[in-house]
Scaffold this active site. Structure first.
Site, PDB file in Angstrom:
ATOM      1  CD  GLU A 147      14.261  -0.507  -6.073  1.00  0.00           C
ATOM      2  OE1 GLU A 147      14.842  -0.239  -7.199  1.00  0.00           O
ATOM      3  OE2 GLU A 147      13.356  -0.152  -5.494  1.00  0.00           O
ATOM      4  CG  HIS A 150      12.895  -1.971 -11.093  1.00  0.00           C
ATOM      5  ND1 HIS A 150      11.845  -2.051 -11.941  1.00  0.00           N
ATOM      6  CD2 HIS A 150      12.537  -1.289 -10.049  1.00  0.00           C
ATOM      7  CE1 HIS A 150      10.650  -1.434 -11.551  1.00  0.00           C
ATOM      8  NE2 HIS A 150      11.008  -1.335 -10.108  1.00  0.00           N
ATOM      9  CD  GLU A 227       7.815   0.089  -9.674  1.00  0.00           C
ATOM     10  OE1 GLU A 227       8.018  -0.419  -8.701  1.00  0.00           O
ATOM     11  OE2 GLU A 227       8.463   0.687 -10.247  1.00  0.00           O
TER      12      GLU A 227
END
Length: 299
Positions: A147, A150, A227
């Site tokens: 995360e 990202h 991803e």
């Protein structure tokens, strides 16, 4: 083909966000103009439509993270109660070279997580209680690193704006359907055998059918490669691909769908929150392939 640098990837994500906002604004104006014409709102309707589009774009850019967090019932994670989680987030953020993001919790048994925000200085990480219960420290660190990646790669702005816009598309579909049956307003075509109402009925039916497809296409616009990149980047940040690989294996084995989610926000999560594999318009690569790639990495 040469590899892109981190800064090039970040700039590309920002450009895609602006392009997406402009494209959506044009689509929204076209839909709104039909309502203005049908209900004979004239210049006032056009002005109000333009104000609405500008305001919504501002909300999508500035407030989309708060909307995304509120839509799933996320609450701030108490630093005393969730000391280990805060500690891991702080460690990984430091290793990634970004400020520590805000930390949120979702009361949800499904193990999952997502990041949101508009840039590394205004970002949040949210994890479910199920994730905390199921993962050991190394696995939780791997998920947080994904995360944080990202955030570092500036995926979060585009991903969050898409979630808010997808939500509006679903809302527009509902408004269109209601206006069909309730017959709001007076059409300038009503004098001619209710042709306007018939046109609205046809357009409403078409839009109600294609709206879910539009949402799926928008979600799939968030490339699956993001991803894979976040998996790899996260593994390099913590120098351990096996923690995330093990976490993904546990997540993949949990098939029960999430209680609170929607098509609009599904692409934000580290894994499909619906607990099922999607083939068409999927935004997440197969977990098996992600695990395979992680285990093939050399640190």
């Amino acid at each position: 083909m040469s590899r892109k640098t981190l800064y090039e990837l970040q700039a590309e994500n920002v450009r895609k966000t602006y392009l997406f906002i402009v494209t959506f604004s044009l689509i929204l104006f076209a839909i709104g103009y039909f309502f203005v014409w049908y209900f004979n709102w004239g210049l006032t309707g056009i002005v109000l439509l333009a104000i609405f589009i500008v305001l919504y774009n501002w909300i999508a850019y500035e407030q989309s993270d708060k909307i995304a967090l509120a839509s799933v019932g996320a609450i701030p994670a108490n630093p005393e109660e969730y000391y280990v989680l805060h500690n891991i987030v702080e460690e990984v953020a430091l290793a990634a070279g970004i400020p520590k993001p805000n930390v949120y919790i979702m009361e949800e048994s499904q193990p999952n997580a997502f990041a949101t925000g508009k840039d590394p200085k205004h970002a949040s990480v949210c994890v479910t209680t199920g994730l905390l219960q199921m993962m050991n420290r190394e696995e939780l660190q791997g998920v947080i690193a994904h995360e944080i990646s990202h955030i570092r790669n500036r995926d979060i702005l585009l991903m969050t704006v898409v979630a808010v816009v997808a939500g509006l598309i679903i809302l527009l579909r509902d408004v269109m359907l209601r206006s069909m049956w309730w017959g709001m307003g007076e059409s300038r075509r009503r004098d001619k055998n209710d042709n306007g109402a018939i046109i609205l009925l046809i357009i409403g039916l078409i839009f109600s059918i294609i709206a879910p497809l539009i949402v799926l296409i928008i979600r799939s616009a968030i490339s699956r490669q993001r991803e894979y990149l976040a998996d790899a980047t996260g593994a390099y940040i913590v120098r351990d691909p096996y923690g995330l690989a093990s976490a993904l294996e546990k997540i993949g084995n949990y098939t029960r769908p999430m209680r609170v989610t929607s098509d609009a926000t599904a692409h934000l999560f580290i894994s499909n929150p619906f607990g099922r594999a999607e083939k068409l318009f999927a935004t997440h690569p197969p977990i098996e392939e992600r695990i395979k790639r992680l285990k093939s990495l050399t640190m």
